[in-house]
Write an enzyme that holds these catalytic residues in place. Structure first.
Site, PDB file in Angstrom:
ATOM      1  CG  HIS A 141      -1.884   1.113   1.292  1.00  0.00           C
ATOM      2  ND1 HIS A 141      -2.253   1.725   2.452  1.00  0.00           N
ATOM      3  CD2 HIS A 141      -2.542   1.770   0.309  1.00  0.00           C
ATOM      4  CE1 HIS A 141      -3.100   2.700   2.198  1.00  0.00           C
ATOM      5  NE2 HIS A 141      -3.287   2.749   0.905  1.00  0.00           N
ATOM      6  CD  GLU A 153      -0.634   1.370   5.923  1.00  0.00           C
ATOM      7  OE1 GLU A 153      -0.834   2.133   6.876  1.00  0.00           O
ATOM      8  OE2 GLU A 153      -1.570   0.939   5.206  1.00  0.00           O
ATOM      9  CG  ASN A 192      -6.206   4.600   4.172  1.00  0.00           C
ATOM     10  OD1 ASN A 192      -5.931   5.792   4.133  1.00  0.00           O
ATOM     11  ND2 ASN A 192      -6.042   3.787   3.154  1.00  0.00           N
TER      12      ASN A 192
END
Ligand SMILES: CC(=O)CC(=O)SCCNC(=O)CCNC(=O)[C@H](O)C(C)(C)COP(=O)(O)OP(=O)(O)OC[C@H]1O[C@@H](n2cnc3c(N)ncnc32)[C@H](O)[C@@H]1OP(=O)(O)O
Ligand SMILES: NC(=O)C1=CN([C@@H]2O[C@H](COP(=O)(O)OP(=O)(O)OC[C@H]3O[C@@H](n4cnc5c(N)ncnc54)[C@H](OP(=O)(O)O)[C@@H]3O)[C@@H](O)[C@H]2O)C=CC1
Length: 378
Positions: A141, A153, A192
């Site tokens: 990510h 990530e 997030n």
């Protein structure tokens, strides 16, 4: 895993940047989208970004040209995957679409290819299990803009092989990024889980206090030390990503805030942010554009409740994702570019005051009840 050839599926905001970052580290990259016009637009954006780096003397003109030449745009899926070692999927944040794409990929992909998804919030294990190779599937990510943000990530699914996690960490380092391994595949991973709810929290704060978006954004920037205001960042991310990510996260975990009606409205009206010319703010073009925020108007809004909400989500992560506070701090500094560690800002506000603000909110809505871990820090 030996990686020479990378195929990036999806050439939008993230796909073009991931392709560029990979090519900048010497990989041969195929960029694939469903229509040539999207690829043309993506190649234009890559050119803009490389030119910017040349103008700032981060690259020579020759290096810029060489990097650009390592990226081949292709529409045909079989052709795009023909010699692929690592496939990074960067298609829109819709579970059914992602599954459909993997089903198509599985029909033509070579046996050697490893699968990686850049999903913002969707469960890696669930996507992986629909493919032919869940043990060679992982979340990688990147953050927007991938050309500038240092964090990546790494999210193993339940069946991901240990060697692939190590190889992925090495790959992330090879593109000059800093990996953080998410210990559990929870909705929103690390960043997030903090960022997406914050956009809604900020919209609820407008309702509660009557503050303007400029006042809230200025406070987020000048008092909480984010590099962008939170509404500015939502526009930069894309309201489609914010909306879909929230709905997905909320459907899996009710500790994620209810989507705010204004964000649903902007999404329904296709006011997607910078990429569509309007979101919370209006934009003149599609290229990188910033909102004028000021230290003066920042004084009109006290962001303590917003800070409390980020910390409450961070506390949730510490308990449920098994992240340690330093990891969260690192993720915020490198993934969202915070200018000052969030826990230092929290100390200035005082943990007792922050918890008191959450308790005030919790009187009307239990959702805001301070996490026991946060209370233990008082
Ligand atoms: C949704 C998800 O799943 C996950 C996510 O991505 S969450 C969101 C994560 N990202 C963030 O939070 C971004 C937060 N913003 C930042 O970190 C910074 O604002 C930023 C790095 C984007 C820009 O840095 P800044 O210090 O604020 O300076 P700014 O002056 O606006 O920009 C610096 C330069 O970079 C350039 N730049 C911007 N994008 C660029 C790109 N893609 N390539 C090359 N250069 C770029 C700008 O044009 C600007 O150049 P000039 O100096 O010539 O104007
Ligand atoms: N925006 C952000 O800040 C971040 C987003 N992400 C994640 O990255 C992924 C992509 O997001 P983002 O780049 O913003 O989205 P965009 O909408 O900008 O880009 C997605 C691209 O994929 C294309 N696409 C659709 N179907 C296919 C397909 N079958 N094969 C190849 N390409 C396809 C889309 O085409 P079309 O336009 O025709 O649909 C579009 O060009 C999502 O999972 C998102 O959550 C992760 C980090 C940050």
């Amino acid at each position: 895993m030996t990686i020479k050839n990378i195929t990036v599926l999806g050439s939008g905001i993230m796909g073009h940047g991931i392709a560029q970052v990979s090519a900048m580290s010497g990989y041969h990259v195929v960029l694939r989208d469903i229509e040539k016009q999207f690829l043309d637009k993506a190649m234009e954006k890559i050119k803009w970004s490389l030119d910017k780096m040349v103008s700032k003397q981060k690259l020579t003109e020759e290096q810029g040209k060489e990097i650009f030449s390592r990226i081949t745009p292709i529409v045909d899926l079989g052709e795009a995957l023909k010699d692929c070692d690592l496939m990074i999927e960067v298609v829109p944040e819709i579970m059914d679409l992602k599954k459909k794409v993997y089903a198509e990929v599985d029909k033509v992909v070579p046996q050697k290819t490893v699968f990686a998804s850049n999903t913002s919030t969707l469960p890696i294990t669930e996507i992986a299990n629909t493919t032919s190779r869940p043990e060679r599937f992982i979340g990688i990510h990147f953050f927007n803009p991938p050309q500038l943000m240092k964090l990546v990530e790494v999210i193993p699914g339940q069946k991901t092989k240990k060697e692939l996690v190590d190889d992925t960490i090495n790959f992330v380092k090879s593109v000059s990024k800093e990996p953080v391994v998410c210990k559990r595949d929870v909705p929103g991973f690390i960043v997030n889980r903090l960022f997406i709810p914050l956009v809604h929290e900020a919209a609820y704060a407008m309702d509660r206090t009557g503050a303007t978006k400029e006042e809230i954004d200025s406070a987020v920037k000048f008092i909480l030390h984010f590099p962008m205001g939170i509404f500015e960042l939502a526009d930069f991310t894309g309201m489609d990503v914010i909306h879909k990510a929230t709905v997905e996260m909320h459907s899996r975990d009710k500790k994620v805030i209810n989507p705010h009606p204004l964000i649903e409205k902007l999404y329904d009206e296709k006011k997607l942010g910078q990429k569509s010319g309007e979101g919370f703010y209006k934009y003149s073009g599609e290229q990188y554009e910033r909102i004028n925020l000021s230290e003066e108007i920042a004084k009109k809004f006290n962001p303590i409740q917003l800070l409390g909400n980020i910390l409450n989500n961070a506390a949730w992560l510490i308990t449920n994702q098994a992240s340690d506070p330093q990891e969260i701090e690192k993720a915020l500094l490198l993934g969202m570019g915070l200018k000052k560690p969030l826990f230092e800002t929290a100390k200035q506000f005082g943990m007792k005051n922050i918890v008191a603000e959450l308790e005030k909110l919790a009187k009307n809505n239990k959702f805001y009840e301070p996490d026991p871990y946060l209370v233990s820090l008082m």
